[in-house]
Design an enzyme around this catalytic site. Structure first.
Site, PDB file in Angstrom:
ATOM      1  N   SER A   1       0.856  -1.189   0.000  1.00 60.92           N
ATOM      2  CA  SER A   1       0.000   0.000   0.000  1.00 60.92           C
ATOM      3  C   SER A   1       0.892   1.239   0.000  1.00 60.92           C
ATOM      4  O   SER A   1       1.744   1.368  -0.875  1.00 60.92           O
ATOM      5  CB  SER A   1      -0.941  -0.015   1.206  1.00 60.92           C
ATOM      6  OG  SER A   1      -1.862   1.058   1.138  1.00 60.92           O
ATOM      7  N   THR A   2       0.754   2.121   0.971  1.00 69.19           N
ATOM      8  CA  THR A   2       1.508   3.374   0.994  1.00 69.19           C
ATOM      9  C   THR A   2       3.009   3.127   0.901  1.00 69.19           C
ATOM     10  O   THR A   2       3.570   2.393   1.701  1.00 69.19           O
ATOM     11  CB  THR A   2       1.208   4.157   2.285  1.00 69.19           C
ATOM     12  OG1 THR A   2      -0.202   4.246   2.467  1.00 69.19           O
ATOM     13  CG2 THR A   2       1.818   5.551   2.220  1.00 69.19           C
TER      14      THR A   2
ATOM     15  N   HIS B   1      -2.448  -1.027  -3.454  1.00 68.35           N
ATOM     16  CA  HIS B   1      -3.537  -0.058  -3.313  1.00 68.35           C
ATOM     17  C   HIS B   1      -3.211   1.148  -4.181  1.00 68.35           C
ATOM     18  O   HIS B   1      -2.291   1.919  -3.883  1.00 68.35           O
ATOM     19  CB  HIS B   1      -3.688   0.371  -1.853  1.00 68.35           C
ATOM     20  CG  HIS B   1      -4.124  -0.732  -0.947  1.00 68.35           C
ATOM     21  ND1 HIS B   1      -3.902  -0.717   0.415  1.00 68.35           N
ATOM     22  CD2 HIS B   1      -4.760  -1.908  -1.199  1.00 68.35           C
ATOM     23  CE1 HIS B   1      -4.397  -1.822   0.951  1.00 68.35           C
ATOM     24  NE2 HIS B   1      -4.915  -2.557  -0.009  1.00 68.35           N
TER      25      HIS B   1
ATOM     26  N   MET C   1      -0.328   1.339   5.153  1.00 68.34           N
ATOM     27  CA  MET C   1      -1.108   1.751   6.309  1.00 68.34           C
ATOM     28  C   MET C   1      -2.271   0.793   6.531  1.00 68.34           C
ATOM     29  O   MET C   1      -2.846   0.278   5.577  1.00 68.34           O
ATOM     30  CB  MET C   1      -1.635   3.173   6.073  1.00 68.34           C
ATOM     31  CG  MET C   1      -2.318   3.828   7.270  1.00 68.34           C
ATOM     32  SD  MET C   1      -2.843   5.514   6.842  1.00 68.34           S
ATOM     33  CE  MET C   1      -1.269   6.265   6.444  1.00 68.34           C
TER      34      MET C   1
ATOM     35  N   ASP D   1      -4.895  -4.372   5.966  1.00 67.13           N
ATOM     36  CA  ASP D   1      -5.284  -5.212   4.835  1.00 67.13           C
ATOM     37  C   ASP D   1      -4.159  -6.195   4.499  1.00 67.13           C
ATOM     38  O   ASP D   1      -3.007  -5.805   4.362  1.00 67.13           O
ATOM     39  CB  ASP D   1      -5.596  -4.342   3.618  1.00 67.13           C
ATOM     40  CG  ASP D   1      -6.144  -5.156   2.447  1.00 67.13           C
ATOM     41  OD1 ASP D   1      -6.764  -6.206   2.706  1.00 67.13           O
ATOM     42  OD2 ASP D   1      -5.959  -4.734   1.296  1.00 67.13           O
TER      43      ASP D   1
END
Length: 513
Positions: free
Chosen positions: A327-328, A353, A446, A449
């Protein structure tokens, strides 16, 4: 222009008024626009207390300065929306690393963008959201400045206010808008306002494009957006406006026009590079020049790609599947991992993401830095050795099938574990596979998930890795996975590729033992 003789009929009065506004701003308000002029001026007269056309003729000349501004706003079109003509944003994502290099080479600190004919600000703030997201992902110290301009002062003021209906912004991917807007409360409920931090990078001015002069000392921009504007001008006016805009472009700068507009055939020193994008005849960010090694995305590896070689449909060409979630900070981290893997790897499926519309470009970017074949996943794709599939930004991705003959299956678009695509969805589908070895990797990001899904993979026999805190941009998902007991081993970002290779060899030796 001063109209000496007063016209008599309503049609003549409206035509005379339209001609005056057309002369001031250059926008064509001829026969084709008669119905628009008629309806909008009639509405304007009703707003002034139901004046007749003859009464308005006198009123117009008594209040000409104010009425000209009101009619410019009234007779020009302002319908737009966020992230209109998405292909332009895809293009900027591709050239952004090179653009950053150019800015640094010039000794500048900001990418300078001009949203000419900004209307109510949707285009300029789309660019702001886009640059906030991508410059942050690239972890560069280069910032941005965006100039909003329009011939209509009311549109410029609306842009400056930066307030929009929540329904408009709800269509923008959350990861793009999350850090840029403040949701209204109380009497402002239902509306969202641009954050002052973002607005500090923006400036606003009323500007008539016909008055933009080709001055060598003009302020220069890296990107100029003048989209869906030229359709209202004559070819001669378009040529004049473009001469002024070109003078405001850096040598490497790019001019973006609307998808229905075409500058080809006009006497303008610009080269069309596709997607309604034009550059000077000389230097271009879209050339075949390879990025420098110091750039975030390394130069492509000149190695044949295993997935480009046709294999028999009856013979499995892999005995392992690798699933990766990030993600991030993941776009940069994944570029590093994928670029370090050899071409003969088992199939890899990635959930990052990322907003819908950006996943295809992200996959293409990974493909350029990898000896593997990387592309965006499609429903029904067959897994094969040397192939990396990236989940689309708006669909859940699962894997099913029998050993050695697996396919991608698309799920819905509703959020699960707070995201779409969801890493948990992918990992859980891998945990349910039988007769195939699996490897799971959870990287920077973050939230949580993927943590539960990775635990299910481990319980099903997968080898699992988590990116460590030291090298994670955000130590969220890997941390939760570690706390759940889902991670066999935490590793530095720089060691993830080697750890995956070692795991593949370990599983291969187990098969032959």
């Amino acid at each position: 222009m001063t109209i000496k003789k007063a016209p008599k009929t309503e049609a003549e009065i409206f035509q005379a008024i339209a001609e005056k506004i057309s002369t001031i701003i250059g926008v064509q308000l001829g026969e084709k626009q008669n119905s628009l002029v008629q309806s909008r001026l009639s509405k304007h007269l009703r707003s002034l207390g139901g004046m007749s056309a003859t009464q308005y003729w006198d009123y117009f000349h008594e209040n000409e300065a104010e009425e000209v501004q009101a009619l410019i706003s009234l007779l020009t079109t302002h319908h737009t929306f966020f992230f209109r003509e998405m292909e332009h944003f895809h293009h900027i994502a591709q050239i952004l690393p090179k653009l950053i290099e150019k800015v640094k080479a010039d000794g500048r600190k900001t990418i300078d963008v001009w949203s000419a004919a900004c209307s109510h600000g949707h285009e300029g703030y789309s660019l702001a959201m886009f640059l906030e997201y991508h410059l942050g992902a690239l972890r560069t110290d280069i910032g941005y400045r965006i100039l909003f301009s329009d011939v209509d002062a009311a549109s410029v003021e609306a842009s400056k206010q930066g307030v929009y209906d929540n329904k408009e912004l709800s269509k923008v991917e959350l990861s793009l808008r999350a850090n840029c807007w403040t949701v209204g409360r109380g009497s402002a409920a239902g509306f969202t306002k641009i954050k002052s931090r973002v607005q500090a990078n923006c400036e606003y001015t009323t500007k008539n494009l016909l008055e933009v002069r080709p001055d060598r000392n003009s302020r220069k921009f890296d990107l100029i957006f003048c989209r869906n504007v030229f359709i209202y001008f004559t070819p001669a006016q378009v040529q004049k406006i473009c001469s002024g805009l070109i003078a405001h472009l850096h040598p490497h700068g790019e001019l973006f026009v609307g998808s229905s507009e075409n500058l080809v055939g006009l006497d303008i020193p610009l080269k069309h590079i596709g997607k309604s994008i034009y550059v000077r005849e000389g230097e271009s960010l879209s050339s075949d020049e390879k990025p420098k090694p110091a750039q975030v995305y390394a130069a492509p590896v000149a190695v044949p790609k295993a997935a480009d070689v046709t294999t028999s449909s009856d013979t499995p060409n892999y005995n392992c599947i690798i699933a990766i979630g990030a993600s991030t900070g993941g776009t940069e981290a994944l570029a590093k991992v994928i670029s370090q893997l050899p071409p003969n790897m088992p199939p890899i499926v990635i959930v990052q993401h990322i907003p819908a519309g950006f996943s295809r470009d992200f996959a293409e970017r990974l493909n350029k830095v990898s000896s593997l074949t990387v592309r965006e996943a499609e429903d029904g794709d067959k897994l094969s050795s040397g192939l990396v599939l990236v989940a689309p930004g708006d669909r859940h991705v699962e894997i099913n099938g029998r050993s050695g003959f697996h396919r991608i299956v698309f799920g819905g678009s509703e959020k699960k574990s707070g995201h779409c695509p969801s890493i948990d969805v992918l990992f859980r589908s891998v945990a349910e596979l039988r007769g195939i070895d699996t490897i799971g990797v959870i990287m920077t990001g973050m939230g949580a998930d993927g943590a539960q899904g990775l635990l299910e993979m481990k319980r099903a026999g997968a080898l699992t890795f988590g990116q460590n805190e030291k090298t994670s941009v955000v130590y969220g998902m890997p941390k939760v996975a570690l706390q759940l007991g889902a991670v066999d081993k935490e590793v530095d970002l720089g060691d993830i590729a080697r750890s995956i290779e070692d795991a593949v060899r370990q599983l291969s030796r187990k098969k032959t033992a």
